[in-house]
Design a protein around this motif. Structure first.
Motif, short mmCIF file in Angstrom:
data_model
loop_
_atom_site.label_atom_id
_atom_site.label_comp_id
_atom_site.label_asym_id
_atom_site.label_seq_id
_atom_site.Cartn_x
_atom_site.Cartn_y
_atom_site.Cartn_z
N THR A 1 0.82 -1.23 0.00
CA THR A 1 0.00 0.00 0.00
C THR A 1 0.84 1.26 0.00
OG1 THR A 1 -0.14 -0.09 2.43
CG2 THR A 1 -1.92 -1.13 1.16
N GLN B 1 2.78 4.45 -1.19
CA GLN B 1 2.49 5.32 -2.34
C GLN B 1 3.46 6.48 -2.36
OE1 GLN B 1 -1.60 6.53 -2.57
NE2 GLN B 1 -1.34 7.49 -4.58
N TYR C 1 2.91 3.31 -6.96
CA TYR C 1 2.12 2.67 -5.90
C TYR C 1 2.58 1.24 -5.66
CZ TYR C 1 -1.99 1.27 -3.22
OH TYR C 1 -2.82 0.84 -2.21
N GLY C 2 2.43 0.83 -4.39
CA GLY C 2 2.58 -0.56 -4.01
C GLY C 2 3.99 -1.02 -3.70
N SER D 1 0.67 3.88 -11.68
CA SER D 1 -0.73 3.49 -11.68
C SER D 1 -1.17 2.98 -13.05
CB SER D 1 -1.60 4.68 -11.26
OG SER D 1 -1.28 5.07 -9.95
N LEU E 1 -0.43 -0.67 -13.41
CA LEU E 1 -1.33 -1.52 -12.62
C LEU E 1 -2.75 -1.52 -13.17
CD1 LEU E 1 0.00 -0.61 -9.06
CD2 LEU E 1 0.36 -2.76 -10.31
N TYR F 1 -5.03 -2.68 -7.73
CA TYR F 1 -3.93 -2.55 -6.75
C TYR F 1 -3.78 -3.78 -5.85
CZ TYR F 1 -4.24 2.28 -8.30
OH TYR F 1 -4.27 3.42 -9.07
N GLN G 1 -0.13 -6.75 -8.41
CA GLN G 1 1.18 -6.09 -8.25
C GLN G 1 2.31 -7.08 -8.53
OE1 GLN G 1 1.84 -3.59 -4.78
NE2 GLN G 1 -0.37 -3.29 -4.52
#
Length: 199
Positions: free
Chosen positions: A145, A147, A152-153, A159, A162, A166, A171
């Motif tokens: 999680t 960011q 992200y991730g 983004s 992905l 998410y 991922q």
């Protein structure tokens, strides 16, 4: 008359010589007083012409007591044939044993190669996993999680990569696809990160 006796003696000696040579590989009988060639043939389940041929007899009515006659050459041939058959069987058995040994050696080599490949794959897999974990640790501390702006991730992917999904599974899948397509392996991606500070 003396000439005839001499000739007869020579013929007898020649007959004995031929019979003796043939007897080495065949059945023989010794002529007894009163024997005839047809009687000998009947007693030994053969023919007069066969005995005549085997012994090179000029006159089938002229045999002598004590004379040895070849009556059957087949047994000698059969013995040779049996010996050849035994040799052939032995050779075939040796070839089969050699083939089995060769097959066993081939199987052992294949097994060893498979073990080596499995070991290499295990080492490569552990090396890849270690590189993957190292990148995740540097990028996000291993958090799905985390960011940072547009990234992200766990692997800090954009983004757009992905596609709005998410989830941890996505991922992992997208990160693996990205790394393999761009670097060929996680180990190569790590090397790039170490040189550039990103991957």
């Amino acid at each position: 008359m003396k000439f005839n006796k001499v000739a007869l003696s020579i013929a007898c000696a020649a007959g004995f010589t031929v019979a003796g040579a043939a007897a080495a590989n065949a059945d023989t009988v010794t002529v007894k007083s009163g024997d005839t060639l047809s009687q000998i043939a009947d007693e030994n389940n053969t023919t007069v012409s066969s005995i005549q041929s085997l012994n090179s007899l000029q006159n089938i009515h002229l045999i002598f007591p004590g004379q040895r006659l070849v009556i059957n050459a087949n047994n000698g041939d059969a013995a040779v044939s049996t010996q050849q058959s035994a040799q052939t069987t032995q050779q075939a058995s040796q070839q089969q044993t050699t083939q089995q040994a060769s097959q066993q050696q081939t199987m052992q080599q294949a097994s060893q190669q498979q073990k080596m490949q499995t070991t290499q794959q295990a080492v490569a897999s552990s090396s890849e996993q270690a590189a993957r974990d190292w990148i995740a640790s540097r990028e996000s501390g291993g958090s799905y999680t985390a960011q940072n702006g547009n990234y992200y991730g766990k692997y800090q992917l954009s983004s757009a990569y992905l596609g709005g999904d998410y989830s941890a599974e996505n991922q992992e899948r997208v990160a693996n696809s990205y790394v393999l397509n761009r670097y060929g392996s996680w180990a190569n991606a790590k090397s790039h990160w170490l040189q550039n500070g990103w991957y």
